[in-house]
Design a protein around this motif. Structure first.
Motif, short mmCIF file in Angstrom:
data_model
loop_
_atom_site.label_atom_id
_atom_site.label_comp_id
_atom_site.label_asym_id
_atom_site.label_seq_id
_atom_site.Cartn_x
_atom_site.Cartn_y
_atom_site.Cartn_z
N VAL A 184 -13.31 55.31 99.10
CA VAL A 184 -12.93 55.63 97.67
C VAL A 184 -11.78 56.82 97.61
O VAL A 184 -11.63 57.69 98.40
CB VAL A 184 -13.55 55.74 96.49
N GLY A 185 -11.35 56.46 95.98
CA GLY A 185 -10.28 57.65 96.09
C GLY A 185 -8.87 57.18 95.85
O GLY A 185 -9.19 56.18 95.17
N ARG A 186 -7.65 57.90 96.28
CA ARG A 186 -6.72 56.98 96.36
C ARG A 186 -6.22 56.96 97.23
O ARG A 186 -6.24 57.16 98.43
CB ARG A 186 -5.08 58.30 95.56
N LEU A 187 -5.59 56.01 97.26
CA LEU A 187 -5.25 54.58 98.44
C LEU A 187 -3.38 54.48 98.17
O LEU A 187 -3.19 54.07 97.41
CB LEU A 187 -6.01 53.56 99.32
N ASP A 188 -2.72 54.37 99.06
CA ASP A 188 -1.14 54.22 99.48
C ASP A 188 -1.34 53.18 99.60
O ASP A 188 -2.43 51.92 100.51
CB ASP A 188 -0.45 55.15 99.94
N ILE A 189 -0.50 52.89 99.54
CA ILE A 189 -0.07 51.39 100.32
C ILE A 189 -0.07 50.79 101.43
O ILE A 189 0.36 51.96 102.51
CB ILE A 189 1.66 50.55 100.42
N SER A 190 -0.79 49.69 102.33
CA SER A 190 -1.32 50.05 103.46
C SER A 190 -2.21 50.79 103.89
O SER A 190 -2.51 50.36 105.75
CB SER A 190 0.30 50.08 104.67
N ASP A 191 -3.33 51.31 102.76
CA ASP A 191 -4.01 52.30 103.79
C ASP A 191 -5.23 50.95 103.52
O ASP A 191 -5.34 50.08 103.39
CB ASP A 191 -4.96 53.12 102.99
#
Lengths: 77, 152
Positions: free
Chosen positions: B83-90
């Motif tokens: 959870v939280g902020r995830l960037d592309i491809s994370d």
């Protein structure tokens, strides 16, 4: 006293994740209606509800000290 | 025993989940890795924000593990969701299922991700260049209860 929990869009609209309120004796449906009247969150009608971390039906009656969580359509994965 | 079903704010590694189901009886370990997609229906996502009702989400992940055990008694399952902020491809979710033979591991893995999308209280918010929105793409709900739970 009961604890009401809000998530995702509901949390943004209510402005808090957790609200303390005595709603014991009311049905889930009545609490939803009450929350909508107070916070203007009509989307609460389509959310699922969990009491003490288990899903319940809208007819379920709230007991003392129950934690009521409003669960909007989920989108994990 | 290590906890095998959990929610975390940290980045997640496939090896950490796979090692939880690795055992001598297994002839197959199936992994599902859910990652952050850049384009959805032609719209560009900048990043995602995941939120969970952590205690219940972990409980429901454990329930999925129990359901898999009922359907495939020889399967061992581990699931982590970030959870939280995830960037592309994370990586957002990792499912690992080990079984003696491959067919069961594929089926149980598929079952796990579909159930996550039905009963686990986790939400994602898509952030675009021109706005943001909480996504609720659950297939079906019945009067406040996920369809399959109603019959229990």
């Amino acid at each position: 006293m009961n604890q009401l929990l809000f998530f995702a869009e509901l949390k943004d609209k209510v402005g808090s994740e957790s609200v303390k309120l005595d709603v014991s004796g009311k049905t889930v449906l009545e609490v939803k209606s009450m929350v909508n009247d107070t916070y203007g969150v009509n989307k609460i009608s389509e959310s699922m509800v969990a009491i003490n971390e288990e899903f319940v039906t809208k007819e379920t009656i709230i007991q003392k000290n129950d934690t009521i969580a409003f669960i909007p359509p989920v989108s994990g994965g | 025993m290590n906890e095998r079903f959990w929610i975390t704010e940290e980045s997640v590694r496939v090896d950490d989940v796979v090692c939880l189901v690795t055992r001598r009886e297994a002839g197959a370990i199936n992994t599902f890795i859910g990652t952050v997609r850049e384009f959805t229906n032609g719209k560009k996502t900048l990043f995602l924000e995941y939120q969970a009702y952590k205690s219940m989400a972990e409980k429901k992940l454990r329930q999925i593990g129990d359901e898999i055990k009922q359907k495939w008694p020889e399967a061992e399952t581990a699931i982590v969701h970030r959870v939280g902020r995830l960037d592309i491809s994370d990586i957002a979710v990792i499912i690992a299922v080990s079984t003696p033979h491959r067919n069961d591991s594929y089926e149980a893995s598929r079952y796990a991700i579909e159930r996550i999308k039905e009963i686990v209280p986790i939400w994602k918010k898509e952030h675009w260049e021109d706005g943001e929105e909480w996504i609720g793409n659950q297939k079906q709900t019945l009067q406040g209860v996920p369809a399959r739970e109603e019959s229990e």
